[in-house]
Design an enzyme around this catalytic site. Sequence first.
Site, mmCIF file in Angstrom:
data_model
loop_
_atom_site.group_PDB
_atom_site.id
_atom_site.type_symbol
_atom_site.label_atom_id
_atom_site.label_comp_id
_atom_site.label_asym_id
_atom_site.label_seq_id
_atom_site.Cartn_x
_atom_site.Cartn_y
_atom_site.Cartn_z
ATOM 1 N N ASP A 158 -7.103 62.463 0.020
ATOM 2 C CA ASP A 158 -5.881 61.171 -0.774
ATOM 3 C C ASP A 158 -5.647 61.440 -1.821
ATOM 4 O OD1 ASP A 158 -5.878 58.390 -2.087
ATOM 5 O OD2 ASP A 158 -8.106 58.147 -1.333
ATOM 6 N N ARG A 180 -4.339 59.473 -4.270
ATOM 7 C CA ARG A 180 -3.607 58.487 -4.849
ATOM 8 C C ARG A 180 -4.144 57.906 -6.058
ATOM 9 N NH1 ARG A 180 -6.000 53.674 -0.578
ATOM 10 N NH2 ARG A 180 -7.211 55.122 -0.761
#
Length: 204
Positions: A126, A128
């Site tokens: 991930d 983000r």
Amino acid sequence: MAVRYIETCRLPTPFGVFEMHGFEESDTGKEHVALTLGDLAGDEPMLVRTHSECLTGDALYSMRCDCGYQLEEALRSIAREGRGILMYLRQEGRGIGLLNKIRAYNLQDHGADTVEANERLGFAADLRDYSMCKDMLEHLGIKRLRLMTNNPRKVKALSSYGIEVVERVELQVGRNPHNEHYLDTKQSKLGHFLAIHQDDDPQL
Ligand SMILES: Nc1nc2c(ncn2[C@@H]2O[C@H](COP(=O)(O)OP(=O)(O)OP(=O)(O)O)[C@@H](O)[C@H]2O)c(=O)[nH]1
Ligand SMILES: [Zn+2]
């Protein structure tokens, strides 16, 4: 990621007439929007959804994930309360972009799970970053909120920016035979609060 406010317009939807506020990342030019409904002033913490872009799920009806269902449910919940914010963040594919997500889906078609696929492509599970939310919420005058998510990283990120997440509101919709494995992997490898552990999860 620092963002600057650009402009606001009306956005009528089947759920209600929202206002859409546009923001631009200073470094990358990436564009994000916040949809707001109702009176944002007042101390009572409102429902907020931070939704990461998923072209396939949000716009193309893909059943591989739960994004489209969550987007609709979030807008519906905000409309039901008459007040709230949906931040639509342009972080397609947990930050790897659309074409890499297609590569990752191809690996998943051949047996990898969502995390393994990212890793085989050389990405973290991930990528983000939620720092644009800080400026967006500051612009909208929001310091306390009730966050609609099953993702503990979102709660941690917003809290680290000094935003008070007074409640995590679960958003479990759209489980189907095509996304069961994906959702189970989000729970087991990415730590999402989902079905099986739902009962013993503190709601923050
Ligand atoms: N790399 C990759 N990204 C995916 C895959 N499936 C969905 N996505 C992306 O995952 C992100 C999901 O974002 P959110 O809806 O904010 O969901 P979340 O972080 O899982 O947490 P919730 O708030 O609980 O929904 C979107 O950017 C999707 O494009 C996948 O298999 N691989
Ligand atoms: Zn999706």
